[in-house]
Design a protein around this motif. Structure first.
Motif, PDB file in Angstrom:
ATOM      1  N   GLN A 288       0.745  -1.035  -0.096  1.00 43.69           N
ATOM      2  CA  GLN A 288       0.539  -0.187  -0.180  1.00 43.69           C
ATOM      3  C   GLN A 288       0.666   1.181   0.058  1.00 43.69           C
ATOM      4  O   GLN A 288       0.140   2.344  -0.110  1.00 43.69           O
ATOM      5  N   TRP A 289       2.194   1.001   0.068  1.00 42.15           N
ATOM      6  CA  TRP A 289       3.187   2.011   0.432  1.00 42.15           C
ATOM      7  C   TRP A 289       2.509   2.844   0.856  1.00 42.15           C
ATOM      8  O   TRP A 289       3.189   4.600   1.384  1.00 42.15           O
ATOM      9  N   LYS A 290       2.484   2.946   2.568  1.00 39.51           N
ATOM     10  CA  LYS A 290       2.005   3.572   3.271  1.00 39.51           C
ATOM     11  C   LYS A 290       3.105   4.258   4.217  1.00 39.51           C
ATOM     12  O   LYS A 290       2.981   2.901   4.978  1.00 39.51           O
ATOM     13  N   LEU A 291       4.323   4.572   4.130  1.00 40.28           N
ATOM     14  CA  LEU A 291       5.761   4.147   4.749  1.00 40.28           C
ATOM     15  C   LEU A 291       5.651   4.512   5.938  1.00 40.28           C
ATOM     16  O   LEU A 291       6.585   4.369   7.199  1.00 40.28           O
ATOM     17  N   GLY A 292       4.939   5.682   6.327  1.00 41.56           N
ATOM     18  CA  GLY A 292       4.622   6.555   7.810  1.00 41.56           C
ATOM     19  C   GLY A 292       3.962   5.326   8.559  1.00 41.56           C
ATOM     20  O   GLY A 292       4.927   4.668   9.538  1.00 41.56           O
TER      21      GLY A 292
END
Lengths: 323, 315
Positions: A288-292
């Motif tokens: 999902q590329w939610k790095l945080g």
């Protein structure tokens, strides 16, 4: 004559130090910072902002996270005792220095030198409900075939509602999931990891056994102790440091398990029942590329593993002093 | 199944006879226990080997046989003794699996990427760790023990926490999708530094005093006196590092996207995912991917087992 050799030492430490600084220390700090932001993969830096503790709160409030934690604990609870006792059993059986024992030693160690991805692929077909040999065996013995890697129900739950004939069994929420046991899909993966890791445990136990002075056992034998007594009163207590070491290694490994899960159930298994914490982090960060959010999960994982790793560090520390 | 069953019976009978001959007093309690142990081990060994036998057998079948219900262990052609068909099928399976990667590549490319990555990483780790381990063991400088303690503390950081920032760092450096991405982050290992430092400390100080009297520098002493003594530890470090790197999946999966930069593990994994690969071809690919390490294991069994045991003992 205490001359300092600082220049030379700096020179010697520089290569390793540089790599560790750039790829270990700096990322560890950076990761902590990122975990407090709303960074998503494609964002330009100007729209990234701090979000305080929100990532942590969101993760802890996420039902999927609780489920992943329960899945991971199930994995540890079931894989560690079985792997350790089988490893110890194998070590006790093959510790004699005969040609036959060495053949068995090689066979038991063999799975450990196979590559994970290949093994996982092979086992996927092993568990295939239609064409796999396991269900073939069940059918030929007159049992109902199982769905193995596609079965979301916990193994205890299946046993309780199946052969035991109970009406229902708890299977929701964190404790329900642990009460229900690992899903059969997860149990299949656990079986695979046990198959592969027993050889490692056996070899380390063998090294531990080799360090025990045979004099104790001989003395006990002269005093008339039975084989069982010698095992319980001499071998096992003297083996305790090795057992403790392996337990910690196994615990850390269980909380880091990823490859067999990724290969055998790439989407996290039926009803996400094989999605462990690391798998959950991987999904948040790199699917999902939610790095945080992913970094926050990473730090939560860090907190969870901290206890066994501190134990390992203490072990390390002791070896530093008494080696 | 019949020929296999027969072979098993012969083997089993052999073990039985062997156990009887070995037993000092046949029929005694010890002999019975030994016999039970032998049975347990034989059963366990068969259980351990069966999945691998199943995998290899699967790679020898046609697609139809591999998907047959109920499954059979041996390919029909082998069971019927039709050697020609049997060997042609093997050749076809392995050739097709080998040539399965996209863009006119073969698995040779994946093997190459994995070999280069693992070999360079191993050499790099040995080089950086020998230097650092020696400095911590033998050189005198202020803050040495504090620095070493800080280093040991880093083993507490689980590598997964570092993946996201490392990805971002490599992206900034423009190294993604290259050998640099696969190798650079792993060029130093706290564990190997620790292992080597422990060994270097056991090298008697008298040796260094003698070398210094002969006018040797630290570098000279390290290279010609310490390293030759450290060969077993270096072998252990090399085996463990090489295997870890060869088997790693998550980092190469994230750090590379071009098929040209796939390691063997990523290549095999994507062959399994990228659509309807037939099971017999997948088994063939799984089989030949395992082969190099297995062959190395058979030739250097003692090294492997000792290395693994040593990592256990040394923590």
């Amino acid at each position: 004559m205490k001359r300092q050799e600082t220049t030379l030492a700096t020179l010697y430490l520089a290569p390793a130090g540089l790599v560790l600084l750039v790829f270990w220390f700096a990322p560890a700090v950076a990761s902590l910072v990122v975990s407090f932001t709303n960074w998503e993969g494609a964002d330009t830096l100007d729209i990234v902002g701090g979000v305080g503790w929100r990532n942590y709160a969101r993760t802890l409030g996420d039902e999927r996270f609780t489920a992943a934690l329960a899945n991971t604990i199930n994995y540890a609870l079931w894989s560690i005792p079985i792997t350790m006792s089988l490893g110890l059993g194998a070590a006790l059986l093959v510790q004699r220095k005969t040609a036959g024992a060495s053949i068995f030693r090689t066979v038991f160690f063999l799975p450990y030198v196979t590559t994970w991805v290949a093994v996982s692929i092979a086992w996927q077909y092993f568990f295939d409900p239609e064409t796999g040999p396991l269900n073939h065996l069940l059918r030929s013995m007159g049992f109902e075939p199982l769905r193995w890697l596609a079965e979301p129900r916990g193994v205890i739950e299946m046993f309780a509602t199946g052969p035991l004939g109970l009406e229902s069994w708890p299977n929701t929420g964190f404790f329900g999931r642990i009460a229900a046991g690992p899903s059969l899909a997860m149990a299949s993966i656990i079986g695979t990891t046990i198959w592969r890791d027993v050889g490692f445990f056996m070899v380390v136990f063998l090294a531990g056994l080799a360090n025990i002075d045979p004099g104790y056992a001989e003395a006990a034998m002269i005093d008339g102790a039975s084989a069982h007594q010698r095992l319980r009163r001499i071998t096992l207590p003297l083996l305790a440091p090795t057992t403790y070491f392996l337990l910690i290694i196994a615990l850390i490994g269980a909380f880091r398990v990823f490859v067999p899960i990724m290969v055998m159930t790439p989407d996290g298994g039926p009803a996400k029942s094989t999605a462990t914490l690391v798998f959950y982090m991987y999904e948040k960060g790199f699917v999902q590329w939610k790095l945080g959010l992913g970094s926050a999960v990473g730090y939560l994982l860090f907190m969870i593993i901290l206890i066994p790793t501190l134990a390992q560090a203490r072990l390390f520390g002791r070896r530093v002093h008494y080696d | 199944m019949t020929p296999i069953f027969g072979a098993f019976l012969v083997l089993y009978a052999g073990l039985w006879v062997w156990a009887l001959i070995r037993a000092r007093a046949p029929g005694s309690r010890q002999a019975i226990i030994a016999w039970l142990g032998l049975n347990a081990m034989t059963l366990a060994a068969l259980l351990v080997l069966f999945p691998m036998v199943w995998m290899v057998a699967g790679s020898l079948k046609s697609a139809e046989e591999a998907a047959r219900v109920p499954p059979t262990l041996l390919p029909d052609a082998l069971a019927a003794g039709q050697w020609r068909i049997f060997f042609d099928q093997i050749k076809e399976n392995y050739a097709r699996a080998w040539a399965s990667p996209p863009r006119a590549m073969t698995f040779a490319r994946y093997f190459w990427v994995s070999s280069v990555t693992a070999a360079v990483t191993t050499l790099g780790v040995l080089a950086t760790s020998v230097l650092a381990g020696y400095a911590f063991a033998r050189l005198r400088f202020r803050g040495r023990d504090a620095l070493f303690g800080a280093l040991l503390a880093t083993i507490m950081i689980p590598p997964h926490v570092l993946i996201i920032p490392n990805y971002l760092i490599l992206e900034r450096l423009g190294w993604l999708d290259s050998y640099l991405a696969l190798v650079a982050p792993f060029l130093a290992s706290v564990f190997v530094i620790f292992m080597l430092r422990q060994f270097f400390r056991t090298v008697p100080a008298a040796l260094w005093d003698a070398a210094r009297l002969d006018g040797a520098s630290h570098g000279r002493f390290l290279w010609s006196v310490v390293l030759p003594m450290a060969r077993p530890v270096l072998t252990t470090a090399a085996v463990v590092t090489f295997l870890a790197q060869w088997n790693s999946l998550m980092w190469p999966l994230i750090a590379t996207t071009r098929p040209e930069m796939r390691t063997l593990m990523v290549g095999l994994q994507s062959f399994g995912q990228e659509g309807a690969a037939e099971p017999n071809l997948l088994m063939a690919a799984a089989t030949f991917s395992m082969l190099p390490i297995l062959v190395a294991f058979f030739f250097a069994q003692r090294f492997f087992i000792q290395s693994v045991a040593r990592t256990g003992l040394k923590g």
